[in-house]
Enzyme design. Structure first.
Site, PDB file in Angstrom:
ATOM      1  N   GLY A  10      32.593  51.307  36.788  1.00  0.00           N
ATOM      2  CA  GLY A  10      32.116  50.402  37.844  1.00  0.00           C
ATOM      3  C   GLY A  10      31.383  51.193  38.914  1.00  0.00           C
ATOM      4  CB  THR A 125      37.581  54.488  41.427  1.00  0.00           C
ATOM      5  OG1 THR A 125      38.153  53.176  41.577  1.00  0.00           O
ATOM      6  CG2 THR A 125      38.614  55.505  41.846  1.00  0.00           C
ATOM      7  CG  ASP A 127      39.959  50.059  41.863  1.00  0.00           C
ATOM      8  OD1 ASP A 127      39.326  49.237  42.550  1.00  0.00           O
ATOM      9  OD2 ASP A 127      40.105  49.939  40.632  1.00  0.00           O
ATOM     10  NE  ARG A 162      40.654  23.556  54.211  1.00  0.00           N
ATOM     11  CZ  ARG A 162      39.365  23.270  54.135  1.00  0.00           C
ATOM     12  NH1 ARG A 162      38.463  24.199  54.365  1.00  0.00           N
ATOM     13  NH2 ARG A 162      38.972  22.047  53.833  1.00  0.00           N
ATOM     14  CG  MET A 169      37.288  44.274  42.790  1.00  0.00           C
ATOM     15  SD  MET A 169      35.809  45.225  42.407  1.00  0.00           S
ATOM     16  CE  MET A 169      34.891  44.012  41.450  1.00  0.00           C
ATOM     17  N   GLY A 170      41.279  45.787  42.519  1.00  0.00           N
ATOM     18  CA  GLY A 170      42.451  46.672  42.443  1.00  0.00           C
ATOM     19  C   GLY A 170      43.332  46.192  41.308  1.00  0.00           C
ATOM     20  NE  ARG A 266      39.038  24.023  50.270  1.00  0.00           N
ATOM     21  CZ  ARG A 266      39.766  22.909  50.396  1.00  0.00           C
ATOM     22  NH1 ARG A 266      41.040  22.910  50.042  1.00  0.00           N
ATOM     23  NH2 ARG A 266      39.228  21.806  50.877  1.00  0.00           N
ATOM     24  CB  VAL A 273      30.884  40.693  47.723  1.00  0.00           C
ATOM     25  CG1 VAL A 273      30.679  40.973  49.190  1.00  0.00           C
ATOM     26  CG2 VAL A 273      30.079  39.479  47.293  1.00  0.00           C
ATOM     27  NE  ARG A 275      31.690  47.668  41.167  1.00  0.00           N
ATOM     28  CZ  ARG A 275      31.972  47.253  39.924  1.00  0.00           C
ATOM     29  NH1 ARG A 275      33.227  47.118  39.539  1.00  0.00           N
ATOM     30  NH2 ARG A 275      31.011  46.985  39.077  1.00  0.00           N
TER      31      ARG A 275
HETATM   32  O1  F6P Z   1      37.093  50.141  38.489  1.00  0.00           O
HETATM   33  C1  F6P Z   1      36.536  49.626  39.636  1.00  0.00           C
HETATM   34  C2  F6P Z   1      36.560  48.113  39.608  1.00  0.00           C
HETATM   35  O2  F6P Z   1      35.771  47.658  40.674  1.00  0.00           O
HETATM   36  C3  F6P Z   1      37.947  47.485  39.636  1.00  0.00           C
HETATM   37  O3  F6P Z   1      38.465  47.333  40.935  1.00  0.00           O
HETATM   38  C4  F6P Z   1      37.708  46.166  38.975  1.00  0.00           C
HETATM   39  O4  F6P Z   1      38.889  45.692  38.379  1.00  0.00           O
HETATM   40  C5  F6P Z   1      36.683  46.491  37.940  1.00  0.00           C
HETATM   41  O5  F6P Z   1      35.977  47.613  38.411  1.00  0.00           O
HETATM   42  C6  F6P Z   1      35.727  45.367  37.643  1.00  0.00           C
HETATM   43  O6  F6P Z   1      34.964  45.736  36.556  1.00  0.00           O
HETATM   44  P1  F6P Z   1      33.571  45.077  36.140  1.00  0.00           P
HETATM   45  O7  F6P Z   1      32.564  45.477  37.166  1.00  0.00           O
HETATM   46  O8  F6P Z   1      33.283  45.660  34.814  1.00  0.00           O
HETATM   47  O9  F6P Z   1      33.778  43.603  36.141  1.00  0.00           O
END
Ligand code: F6P
Length: 344
Positions: A10, A125, A127, A162, A169-170, A266, A273, A275
């Site tokens: 990623g 990463t 993450d 609400r 992510m993670g 919700r 977004v 990344r």
């Molecule tokens: O490994 C980084 C990451 O952004 C993770 O947090 C996430 O689970 C994954 O990549 C998403 O992968 P892709 O961009 O292939 O959907």
């Protein structure tokens, strides 16, 4: 020397800053020629490259993504893949390869190093779950983006009374959820390391709402899981490194919370977004330091290593260290700090 780079897995804001730094020192100090394999290990297998120079990397310091693109291709899952990578290196006269990626990319780099390839790794990463380094670039940017999103969600949540569930992510580690949840004042933070009890989540929200607070933010890492399989989750396909495509916990939680508490809820999935876009100043600096350290390692002939942030300094550690244990969240940050604000 002829030095090649590739970016795998990623993308993360700061990848271009790493490569810009490599190229700057490689060209200006060592007189090297640099090139990039396109699309991660896929381009290395197929021998597809682009020239990289100080001139081609101009203007990329602040640019997110990776100018040589990325993929999740695993050469060890492709027939003859490792030999094809070695043949590309040989044919193109490449003396050293700098592989920039997370545990999967660095895992491949490590195996190739064991087979005699001159490779140096740079950890990446968003993450922040690589145990060999205190920090990976991209994480600070992701936390900033999520925190800004939470700040915005607070006002709309208050206006409509609400609960907003924010999925971030993670998949294995909850660093992004924990840091942004603390920074954004979340009422509950759910992370993969701490399987959650949906009853306890709803109780925390009731406590808060009964005190007169009319809105709550729940931050859930995509890899957060309910205790004892009490809630079903959606799962997707698997990539070449065996990772399941996650997604769905935010929506499931939101349905469950609304059904159990009666509070209108919700779900917001921040997804990619987190990344995208320009890296923070911190990530640009860390990425630049990693890039300089990587080309220095190449010229010291210190292959089979990756650069890492340790005690504030950039050090070299064996590539194998980068692919070992995952760095999970510090339990004291979760239980001793974040949890104190749950339902508050
Ligand atoms: O490994 C980084 C990451 O952004 C993770 O947090 C996430 O689970 C994954 O990549 C998403 O992968 P892709 O961009 O292939 O959907």
């Amino acid at each position: 020397m002829r030095v090649a780079m590739l970016t795998g897995g990623g993308d993360a804001p700061g990848l271009n800053a790493v490569m810009r730094a490599v190229v700057r020192k490689a060209e200006r100090v060592f007189g090297d020629e640099c090139l990039g394999f396109l699309d991660g290990w896929k381009g290395a297998i197929e021998g597809r490259t682009v020239p990289m120079s100080v001139e081609t990397m101009r203007g990329t310091l602040a640019r997110g993504g990776t100018v040589i693109r990325s993929s999740r291709t695993n050469p060890f899952k492709i027939d003859g893949g490792p030999d094809k990578v070695k043949a590309s290196l040989e044919r193109l006269g490449i003396d050293a390869l700098i592989a920039i990626g997370g545990e999967d990319t660095l895992g491949v780099a490590n195996k190739l190093w064991e087979q005699g390839v001159a490779v140096v790794g740079v950890p990446k990463t968003i993450d922040n779950d690589l145990s060999a380094t205190e920090m990976t670039f991209g994480f600070d940017t992701a936390v900033q983006i999520v925190t800004e999103a939470i700040d915005r969600l607070h006002t709309t949540a208050e206006s409509h009374d609400r609960v907003m569930v924010v999925e971030v992510m993670g998949r294995h580690a909850g660093h992004i959820a924990l840091w942004s949840g603390i920074a954004g004042g979340a009422a509950v933070i759910l992370i993969p390391e701490e399987p959650f009890d949906i009853d306890a989540v709803c109780d925390a929200l009731r406590r808060r709402h009964e005190k007169g607070s009319y809105a709550s933010i729940v931050v859930a890492a995509e890899g957060a899981t309910p205790k004892e399989g009490t809630m079903s989750l959606l799962t997707g396909e698997t990539d070449q490194f065996g990772h399941v495509r996650l997604g769905g916990i935010g929506q499931r939680l939101s349905e469950e919370i609304e059904a159990r508490t009666g509070y209108e809820t919700r779900a917001v999935v921040l997804g990619h977004v987190q990344r995208g876009g320009t890296p923070t100043a911190f990530d640009r600096v860390l990425a630049t330091r990693f890039g300089i350290a990587a080309i220095d390692a190449v010229h010291d002939g210190d292959f089979g290593k990756m650069v890492a942030l340790r005690n504030g300094d950039i050090e070299r550690v064996p590539l194998s260290a980068g692919v070992g244990e995952l760095k999970l969240v510090d339990p004291s940050l979760y239980h001793g700090v974040a949890e104190f604000f749950f339902g508050g």
